[in-house]
Scaffold this active site. Sequence first.
Site, PDB file in Angstrom:
ATOM      1  N   LYS A  99       0.833  -1.216   0.000  1.00  0.00           N
ATOM      2  CA  LYS A  99       0.000   0.000   0.000  1.00  0.00           C
ATOM      3  C   LYS A  99       0.863   1.261   0.000  1.00  0.00           C
ATOM      4  O   LYS A  99       0.462   2.279  -0.559  1.00  0.00           O
ATOM      5  CB  LYS A  99      -0.948  -0.005   1.203  1.00  0.00           C
ATOM      6  CG  LYS A  99      -2.060  -1.044   1.067  1.00  0.00           C
ATOM      7  CD  LYS A  99      -3.211  -0.799   2.033  1.00  0.00           C
ATOM      8  CE  LYS A  99      -4.354  -1.758   1.742  1.00  0.00           C
ATOM      9  NZ  LYS A  99      -5.496  -1.612   2.625  1.00  0.00           N
ATOM     10  N   LYS A 121      -5.347 -10.345  -5.596  1.00  0.00           N
ATOM     11  CA  LYS A 121      -6.559 -10.571  -4.792  1.00  0.00           C
ATOM     12  C   LYS A 121      -7.661  -9.560  -5.139  1.00  0.00           C
ATOM     13  O   LYS A 121      -7.363  -8.415  -5.517  1.00  0.00           O
ATOM     14  CB  LYS A 121      -6.250 -10.580  -3.300  1.00  0.00           C
ATOM     15  CG  LYS A 121      -6.129  -9.245  -2.644  1.00  0.00           C
ATOM     16  CD  LYS A 121      -6.198  -9.364  -1.118  1.00  0.00           C
ATOM     17  CE  LYS A 121      -6.236  -7.963  -0.537  1.00  0.00           C
ATOM     18  NZ  LYS A 121      -6.988  -7.738   0.647  1.00  0.00           N
ATOM     19  N   LYS A 129     -11.186  -3.944  -2.504  1.00  0.00           N
ATOM     20  CA  LYS A 129     -12.054  -2.763  -2.607  1.00  0.00           C
ATOM     21  C   LYS A 129     -11.332  -1.620  -3.295  1.00  0.00           C
ATOM     22  O   LYS A 129     -11.950  -0.775  -3.927  1.00  0.00           O
ATOM     23  CB  LYS A 129     -12.430  -2.259  -1.208  1.00  0.00           C
ATOM     24  CG  LYS A 129     -13.264  -3.189  -0.391  1.00  0.00           C
ATOM     25  CD  LYS A 129     -13.776  -2.428   0.837  1.00  0.00           C
ATOM     26  CE  LYS A 129     -13.794  -3.309   2.056  1.00  0.00           C
ATOM     27  NZ  LYS A 129     -12.540  -3.263   2.829  1.00  0.00           N
TER      28      LYS A 129
END
Length: 336
Positions: A113, A199, A202
């Site tokens: 991230k 994966k 969202k």
Amino acid sequence: MGKQRILSGVQPTGNLHLGNYLGAISNWVEAQSQYDNFFCVVDLHAITVPHNPSTLKENTYKTAALYLACGLDLEHCKIFVQSHICAHSELTWLLNCVTPLNWLERMIQFKEKAVKQGENVSVGLLDYPVLMAADILLYDADKVPVGEDQKQHIELTRDIAVRINDQFGSKGESVLKIPEPLIRKEGARVMSLNDGTRKMSKSDPSELSRINLLDSPEEINKKIKRCKTDPIKGLSFDEPERPECNNLLTLYMLLSGKQKQEVAAQCQDMGWGQFKPLLTEATIEALKPIQQKYQEVIDEKGYLESVLRKGRQQAEAVANATLSRVKTALGYSVPL
Ligand code: AQP
């Protein structure tokens, strides 16, 4: 002996998708009667990446409503909002001060991230796993049901708890309970519809990469029609060079409720043109009752608020007791 305790949560960072459902929430629902369950909407985690204040509250309510819609039963579960309980932030600070920085720098989710945030990466993103450790440890959780992606964070939680116990436990008594991850074999890692090696998430900018729990039948149909496949006829599980095939068959198996052998036999001679309508139908049917229940819950805001109020009271009592225990062990005085 009482029931073992479970703690888990989802971030209100957008629309919940099949990964959140099959990797986490459906497991909570299946096992709920065996455990004493605490499920929170982890809204403090939601601001570790840039967020929109005008949607945070709405997403928090939507996530809680989806918990109920997916089948969490208040007879077995306490449902609450993380930020409503100050002990989460306070225990995080105490744990921060015993957690070596290099433990956090190693976290895969932080590295992945942080790359996307560049210069703007926040201290909060680095500290995310310590907040997660506080969430779990506050409730003396025995088990933490999560998707595969969270396994490293549970290991870190265990390491932090051991460190607190080693440094501050006395007379062989632990300060914190050491939790265990609970990761299901199938569905632990639901992959993107655009790329079977990434994966479902969202935060993926492509809406076509995921199926959200509140998607309409038309949206589901469109997403499955356009999802990535391969040119090979005959579909089977466990072929490493066909990640999309394995992912879509697994979704079909879990959503239709069929056994793996049954799906393998049914699909072994199929082409994608034959399989995709089956998967579409199974997905629409599996999500229909969730969507109906969601609408009922979200239309009755007073009910949802009362659920979260009661959940907060129940959770706060447990969380505050643990926080006092840790503060005492660390040498703090009791407030006058
Ligand atoms: N693709 C997935 N397959 C299986 N389980 C998954 N989970 C998330 N994605 C998958 C599980 O869902 C729970 C809640 O996740 P979260 O919202 O707290 O955080 P996340 O893992 O970061 O979820 P997302 O959807 O990928 O969000 P973003 O894009 O914000 O990072 C966890 O138990 C998680 O394992």
